[in-house]
Write an enzyme that holds these catalytic residues in place. Structure first.
Site, PDB file in Angstrom:
ATOM      1  N   ARG A  77       8.191  -9.172  15.110  1.00 58.39           N
ATOM      2  CA  ARG A  77       8.565  -7.832  14.681  1.00 58.39           C
ATOM      3  C   ARG A  77       7.619  -6.837  15.324  1.00 58.39           C
ATOM      4  O   ARG A  77       6.395  -7.047  15.319  1.00 58.39           O
ATOM      5  CB  ARG A  77       8.474  -7.742  13.153  1.00 58.39           C
ATOM      6  CG  ARG A  77       8.834  -6.381  12.596  1.00 58.39           C
ATOM      7  CD  ARG A  77       8.949  -6.424  11.063  1.00 58.39           C
ATOM      8  NE  ARG A  77       9.669  -5.265  10.573  1.00 58.39           N
ATOM      9  CZ  ARG A  77       9.098  -4.113  10.231  1.00 58.39           C
ATOM     10  NH1 ARG A  77       7.806  -3.976  10.311  1.00 58.39           N
ATOM     11  NH2 ARG A  77       9.837  -3.108   9.813  1.00 58.39           N
ATOM     12  N   HIS A 134       4.804   0.070  -0.124  1.00 55.36           N
ATOM     13  CA  HIS A 134       5.588  -0.759   0.783  1.00 55.36           C
ATOM     14  C   HIS A 134       4.712  -1.858   1.376  1.00 55.36           C
ATOM     15  O   HIS A 134       3.479  -1.797   1.287  1.00 55.36           O
ATOM     16  CB  HIS A 134       6.236   0.104   1.873  1.00 55.36           C
ATOM     17  CG  HIS A 134       5.283   1.006   2.609  1.00 55.36           C
ATOM     18  ND1 HIS A 134       4.753   2.162   2.058  1.00 55.36           N
ATOM     19  CD2 HIS A 134       4.748   0.924   3.848  1.00 55.36           C
ATOM     20  CE1 HIS A 134       3.950   2.747   2.931  1.00 55.36           C
ATOM     21  NE2 HIS A 134       3.921   2.013   4.022  1.00 55.36           N
ATOM     22  N   HIS A 152       0.840  -1.196   0.000  1.00 53.21           N
ATOM     23  CA  HIS A 152       0.000   0.000   0.000  1.00 53.21           C
ATOM     24  C   HIS A 152       0.875   1.246   0.000  1.00 53.21           C
ATOM     25  O   HIS A 152       2.073   1.171   0.243  1.00 53.21           O
ATOM     26  CB  HIS A 152      -0.897   0.032   1.248  1.00 53.21           C
ATOM     27  CG  HIS A 152      -0.123   0.180   2.530  1.00 53.21           C
ATOM     28  ND1 HIS A 152       0.590  -0.861   3.097  1.00 53.21           N
ATOM     29  CD2 HIS A 152       0.088   1.248   3.324  1.00 53.21           C
ATOM     30  CE1 HIS A 152       1.188  -0.432   4.195  1.00 53.21           C
ATOM     31  NE2 HIS A 152       0.917   0.853   4.362  1.00 53.21           N
ATOM     32  N   ASP A 210       0.873   5.222   1.871  1.00 51.37           N
ATOM     33  CA  ASP A 210       0.236   5.920   2.989  1.00 51.37           C
ATOM     34  C   ASP A 210      -0.491   7.156   2.465  1.00 51.37           C
ATOM     35  O   ASP A 210       0.070   7.915   1.687  1.00 51.37           O
ATOM     36  CB  ASP A 210       1.290   6.349   4.025  1.00 51.37           C
ATOM     37  CG  ASP A 210       1.929   5.155   4.729  1.00 51.37           C
ATOM     38  OD1 ASP A 210       1.374   4.042   4.635  1.00 51.37           O
ATOM     39  OD2 ASP A 210       2.974   5.344   5.386  1.00 51.37           O
TER      40      ASP A 210
HETATM   41  C1  GA4 Z   1      -2.567   2.742   5.430  1.00 47.35           C
HETATM   42  C2  GA4 Z   1      -1.682   3.640   6.327  1.00 47.35           C
HETATM   43  C3  GA4 Z   1      -2.111   3.624   7.808  1.00 47.35           C
HETATM   44  O1  GA4 Z   1      -1.701   2.398   8.434  1.00 47.35           O
HETATM   45  C4  GA4 Z   1      -3.651   3.771   7.954  1.00 47.35           C
HETATM   46  C5  GA4 Z   1      -4.285   2.578   7.239  1.00 47.35           C
HETATM   47  C6  GA4 Z   1      -5.819   2.453   7.303  1.00 47.35           C
HETATM   48  C7  GA4 Z   1      -6.261   1.500   8.446  1.00 47.35           C
HETATM   49  O2  GA4 Z   1      -5.533   0.608   8.836  1.00 47.35           O
HETATM   50  O3  GA4 Z   1      -7.388   1.708   8.911  1.00 47.35           O
HETATM   51  C8  GA4 Z   1      -6.268   1.955   5.906  1.00 47.35           C
HETATM   52  C9  GA4 Z   1      -5.020   2.146   4.971  1.00 47.35           C
HETATM   53  C10 GA4 Z   1      -4.039   2.970   5.792  1.00 47.35           C
HETATM   54  C11 GA4 Z   1      -5.384   2.844   3.642  1.00 47.35           C
HETATM   55  C12 GA4 Z   1      -6.723   2.345   3.011  1.00 47.35           C
HETATM   56  C13 GA4 Z   1      -7.767   1.960   4.066  1.00 47.35           C
HETATM   57  C14 GA4 Z   1      -7.469   2.712   5.355  1.00 47.35           C
HETATM   58  C15 GA4 Z   1      -6.766   0.520   5.801  1.00 47.35           C
HETATM   59  C16 GA4 Z   1      -7.508   0.539   4.496  1.00 47.35           C
HETATM   60  C17 GA4 Z   1      -7.817  -0.546   3.802  1.00 47.35           C
HETATM   61  C18 GA4 Z   1      -4.051   3.942   9.422  1.00 47.35           C
HETATM   62  C19 GA4 Z   1      -4.119   4.876   7.059  1.00 47.35           C
HETATM   63  O4  GA4 Z   1      -4.271   6.040   7.364  1.00 47.35           O
HETATM   64  O5  GA4 Z   1      -4.390   4.393   5.795  1.00 47.35           O
END
Ligand code: GA4
Length: 334
Positions: A275, A265, A208, A210
């Site tokens: 981890r 990443h 994914h 960020d």
């Molecule tokens: C990816 C980055 C962060 O961990 C996060 C994730 C969020 C979650 O875990 O709730 C998301 C993911 C993240 C992006 C798309 C959506 C939302 C899970 C998901 C499938 C906290 C964020 O801000 O976006």
């Protein structure tokens, strides 16, 4: 009994598309925050990889060690105890499920809001000494915010954008929508064996980018983090518990009009050791307008690549996507 059953839900990936680890170290830029040419090197890293390692920061190791140990104490509790800190949405404990659209990984985690003053986290019931735990989180988050603001100011200087705090003020704003995540990738020898024998690795956290502006991750000495290179190969990041790894997020890619790269990443659960990682995601206030910075758009012939959106709009659309989706394509100018 449930182990094998769980395994079928967790993704695996072939391990032949990974760059060999011996030239890994030389690809990842190491930025000495005190070096006079740090600005230029950070900009180069944000353009080429969207990822770099930071040394010579002044974050005290004492806070990090204590926070890691509190996190492990929590993750080593019984499932019943940990579930008391759930659900993960919007903030709290989560296990295997990531987001709410069907993504899963070999990971458990705690999600915290960081603003204002962690008060919202009073809604998370962390079993054990939660006062100590939250105090350590608060201290760590404040150190990460300071470090990222320093990095963002160096970026602004390097790009010659005024004022110097155009980027950092988003994280400093008391309404900044930033968050903090503690991830635990438990060792799982049985699953590991199964996956490896079929020439595959178990996915801890799927690939994914960020959504925020910029993120910083610190992990214990266990490998697993990989970043995607432009040619699609995965590069394993050698762990370094004494340094921080910083990555560009979608919002900064947009603000830089595509000069900077929001790096894809993922984390592989490829170790027999557990981890633990801690990630601070620096985000803008919900009402912030995100779009290519006008002062960057003065170069003749430069095309505006993205439509402007508010962070609230982006977040809303991002939370409807699957983890691995390209969330920015919706906002690209046609
Ligand atoms: C990816 C980055 C962060 O961990 C996060 C994730 C969020 C979650 O875990 O709730 C998301 C993911 C993240 C992006 C798309 C959506 C939302 C899970 C998901 C499938 C906290 C964020 O801000 O976006």
């Amino acid at each position: 009994q449930p182990l094998v059953e769980n395994f079928s839900h967790i993704k695996t990936c072939k391990h032949n598309n990974t760059t060999s680890s011996d030239h890994t170290a030389s690809i990842i830029p190491v930025i000495d925050l005190l070096a006079p040419d740090a600005n230029t090197l950070i900009i180069k890293a944000c353009q080429e990889l969207g990822f770099f390692k930071v040394v010579n920061h002044d974050v005290p190791i004492d806070n990090i060690t204590k926070l890691e140990s509190e996190a492990l104490k929590f993750f080593n509790m019984s499932q019943i105890e940990k579930d008391k800190a759930g659900p993960a949405n919007p903030f709290g404990y989560g296990n295997k499920r990531i987001g709410s659209n069907g993504d899963v990984g070999w990971v458990e985690y705690l999600l915290f809001t960081t603003n204002p003053e962690l008060t919202h986290n009073k809604s998370i019931t962390i079993p054990g000494n939660s006062l100590l735990f939250l105090g350590l989180v608060k201290e760590y988050v404040s150190a990460m915010r300071n470090m990222l603001c320093m990095v963002l100011e160096k970026i602004a200087e390097g790009l010659k954008i005024e004022p110097k705090n155009v980027l950092s003020r988003m994280l400093r704003d008391e309404k900044s929508d930033s968050c903090f995540r503690l991830n635990h990738y438990p060792p799982c020898p049985e699953l590991q064996l199964q996956a490896l024998s079929s020439g595959r690795n178990l996915i801890g956290f799927g690939e994914h980018t960020d959504p925020q502006v910029i993120s910083v991750v610190r992990s214990n000495n266990t490998s697993g983090l990989q970043i995607s290179l432009r040619d699609g190969t995965w590069l394993s990041v050698p762990p370094d518990p004494y340094s921080f790894f910083i990555n560009v997020g979608d919002s900064l890619q947009v603000m830089s009009n595509g000069r900077f790269r929001s790096v894809r990443h993922r984390v592989l659960a490829d170790s027999l050791k557990s981890r633990v990682s801690m990630i601070y995601f620096g985000g803008p206030p919900l009402s912030e307008k995100i779009g290519p910075l006008s002062c960057l758009m003065e170069e003749p012939g430069e095309q505006i690549l993205y439509n402007e959106f508010t962070w609230s709009e982006y977040k809303k659309s991002a939370y409807k996507t699957r983890l691995g989706d390209n969330r920015l394509s919706l906002f690209e100018k046609k």
